[in-house]
Design a protein around this motif. Structure first.
Motif, short mmCIF file in Angstrom:
data_model
loop_
_atom_site.label_atom_id
_atom_site.label_comp_id
_atom_site.label_asym_id
_atom_site.label_seq_id
_atom_site.Cartn_x
_atom_site.Cartn_y
_atom_site.Cartn_z
N PHE A 80 1.22 5.30 0.40
CA PHE A 80 1.45 3.92 0.84
C PHE A 80 1.16 2.95 -0.30
CE2 PHE A 80 -0.15 -0.06 2.57
CZ PHE A 80 0.91 -0.45 3.38
N PHE A 81 -0.01 3.09 -0.92
CA PHE A 81 -0.38 2.18 -2.01
C PHE A 81 0.54 2.38 -3.22
CE2 PHE A 81 -5.02 2.30 -0.39
CZ PHE A 81 -4.77 1.29 0.52
N TYR A 82 0.89 3.63 -3.52
CA TYR A 82 1.74 3.95 -4.66
C TYR A 82 3.13 3.32 -4.52
CZ TYR A 82 4.40 6.73 -8.03
OH TYR A 82 5.22 7.12 -9.06
N ALA A 83 3.66 3.33 -3.31
CA ALA A 83 5.00 2.76 -3.09
C ALA A 83 5.04 1.27 -3.42
CB ALA A 83 5.44 2.99 -1.64
N TRP A 84 3.93 0.58 -3.19
CA TRP A 84 3.88 -0.84 -3.55
C TRP A 84 3.99 -1.02 -5.07
CZ3 TRP A 84 4.04 -4.92 -0.30
CH2 TRP A 84 3.77 -4.68 1.05
N ILE A 85 3.42 -0.09 -5.82
CA ILE A 85 3.45 -0.19 -7.28
C ILE A 85 4.86 0.00 -7.82
CG2 ILE A 85 2.78 0.96 -9.44
CD1 ILE A 85 0.08 1.51 -8.21
N CYS A 86 5.51 1.08 -7.39
CA CYS A 86 6.73 1.50 -8.07
C CYS A 86 8.03 1.04 -7.41
CB CYS A 86 6.74 3.02 -8.24
SG CYS A 86 6.72 3.92 -6.69
N SER A 87 7.93 0.23 -6.37
CA SER A 87 9.18 -0.27 -5.79
C SER A 87 9.01 -1.63 -5.13
CB SER A 87 9.76 0.74 -4.79
OG SER A 87 8.87 0.93 -3.70
N THR A 88 8.14 -1.73 -4.17
CA THR A 88 8.07 -2.94 -3.35
C THR A 88 7.78 -4.19 -4.18
OG1 THR A 88 7.31 -1.59 -1.51
CG2 THR A 88 7.03 -3.96 -1.30
N ASN A 106 -4.04 -3.69 -6.25
CA ASN A 106 -3.29 -2.57 -5.68
C ASN A 106 -3.31 -1.36 -6.61
OD1 ASN A 106 -1.53 -1.45 -3.55
ND2 ASN A 106 -0.08 -1.33 -5.25
N VAL A 107 -3.20 -1.58 -7.91
CA VAL A 107 -3.28 -0.46 -8.86
C VAL A 107 -4.65 0.20 -8.75
CG1 VAL A 107 -3.35 0.15 -11.32
CG2 VAL A 107 -1.50 -1.30 -10.44
N MET A 108 -5.68 -0.61 -8.65
CA MET A 108 -7.03 -0.05 -8.53
C MET A 108 -7.17 0.82 -7.27
SD MET A 108 -9.19 -3.43 -9.72
CE MET A 108 -10.75 -2.79 -9.15
N ARG A 109 -6.73 0.32 -6.14
CA ARG A 109 -6.87 1.10 -4.91
C ARG A 109 -5.96 2.32 -4.92
NH1 ARG A 109 -4.29 -2.79 -0.17
NH2 ARG A 109 -2.15 -2.71 -0.94
N THR A 110 -4.86 2.25 -5.64
CA THR A 110 -3.99 3.41 -5.76
C THR A 110 -4.66 4.49 -6.60
OG1 THR A 110 -2.04 1.99 -5.57
CG2 THR A 110 -1.69 4.19 -6.46
N VAL A 111 -5.28 4.10 -7.69
CA VAL A 111 -6.00 5.07 -8.53
C VAL A 111 -7.13 5.72 -7.73
CG1 VAL A 111 -7.51 5.31 -10.55
CG2 VAL A 111 -5.38 4.00 -10.72
N PHE A 112 -7.92 4.92 -7.03
CA PHE A 112 -9.00 5.48 -6.22
C PHE A 112 -8.47 6.39 -5.13
CE2 PHE A 112 -11.46 1.64 -7.70
CZ PHE A 112 -12.37 2.35 -8.45
N SER A 113 -7.36 6.01 -4.52
CA SER A 113 -6.76 6.86 -3.48
C SER A 113 -6.19 8.14 -4.07
CB SER A 113 -5.67 6.08 -2.74
OG SER A 113 -6.23 4.98 -2.08
N GLY A 114 -5.65 8.06 -5.28
CA GLY A 114 -5.17 9.27 -5.96
C GLY A 114 -6.31 10.22 -6.26
N LEU A 115 -7.44 9.68 -6.71
CA LEU A 115 -8.63 10.52 -6.93
C LEU A 115 -9.09 11.15 -5.61
CD1 LEU A 115 -10.66 8.24 -9.36
CD2 LEU A 115 -9.53 10.41 -9.92
N THR A 116 -9.04 10.39 -4.56
CA THR A 116 -9.40 10.91 -3.24
C THR A 116 -8.50 12.06 -2.85
OG1 THR A 116 -10.25 8.75 -2.54
CG2 THR A 116 -9.61 10.29 -0.80
N LEU A 117 -7.21 11.90 -3.06
CA LEU A 117 -6.26 12.97 -2.74
C LEU A 117 -6.53 14.20 -3.58
CD1 LEU A 117 -3.76 14.09 -1.31
CD2 LEU A 117 -2.36 12.86 -3.00
N ALA A 118 -6.80 14.01 -4.86
CA ALA A 118 -7.10 15.15 -5.73
C ALA A 118 -8.36 15.88 -5.27
CB ALA A 118 -7.27 14.68 -7.17
N LEU A 119 -9.37 15.13 -4.87
CA LEU A 119 -10.60 15.76 -4.37
C LEU A 119 -10.37 16.47 -3.05
CD1 LEU A 119 -13.12 13.01 -5.41
CD2 LEU A 119 -13.15 15.40 -6.19
N ALA A 120 -9.56 15.90 -2.19
CA ALA A 120 -9.24 16.57 -0.92
C ALA A 120 -8.49 17.87 -1.19
CB ALA A 120 -8.41 15.66 -0.02
N GLY A 121 -7.56 17.85 -2.13
CA GLY A 121 -6.83 19.07 -2.50
C GLY A 121 -7.76 20.11 -3.11
N TYR A 122 -8.66 19.66 -3.96
CA TYR A 122 -9.63 20.58 -4.56
C TYR A 122 -10.52 21.17 -3.47
CZ TYR A 122 -13.51 22.40 -7.28
OH TYR A 122 -14.47 23.21 -7.80
#
Length: 152
Positions: A12-20, A131-147
């Motif tokens: 959701f946050f990433y989509a705001w960066i690269c398109s919206t 938004n970039v900041m929260r996207t980075v933090f959310s990406g780290l969260t996703l990476a940790l969840a995957g790990y």
């Protein structure tokens, strides 16, 4: 669920960066303001809320379950992921993006394009930094969840 929720909010946050936001920045600022007001009004819904508000709790439940089964690395990854999202996604959004959205929502869109451009440029640039900041933090969260899932 931890990976699904983390991935949903990251996406959701990433989509705001690269398109919206790029699309809104490229249009008439009066239209950009109106569109952003409409999107901000529509995002408060039952489809968005579980991922936005629930992600840290899903991660902390996963951490507790992993810890109870002696999967300590997984537990740590889920717990830290929950903390990172809570601080860098949820709290950051509620203290920065939401107040900006609410202020923009109270504005009457100027008919003068230069006045609208001044409002939009000030809003968009600052909003995108957060938004970039929260996207980075959310990406780290996703990476940790995957790990964490890999360590189970």
């Amino acid at each position: 669920m931890s990976v699904v929720f983390s991935g949903a909010i990251f996406g959701f946050f990433y989509a705001w960066i690269c398109s919206t936001m790029w699309g809104l920045d490229a249009t008439d600022p009066r239209v950009a303001i109106q569109a952003m007001q409409a999107m901000n009004g529509s995002v408060r819904n039952a489809v968005f809320a579980p991922a936005f508000f629930g992600t840290p709790f899903v991660l902390w439940i996963a951490a507790l379950l992993a810890w109870r089964t002696l999967r300590n690395r997984a537990a740590l990854a889920f717990a830290v992921g929950g903390l990172i999202y809570a601080a860098g996604g949820l709290i950051l959004t509620m203290t920065n993006n939401v107040p900006m959205n609410e202020a923009l929502g109270l504005l009457t869109v100027p008919t003068d394009i230069d006045a609208a451009r001044a409002i939009w440029v000030e809003y968009s640039g600052t909003w995108q930094v957060y938004n970039v900041m929260r996207t980075v933090f959310s990406g780290l969260t996703l990476a940790l969840a995957g790990y964490g899932m890999m360590r189970l």
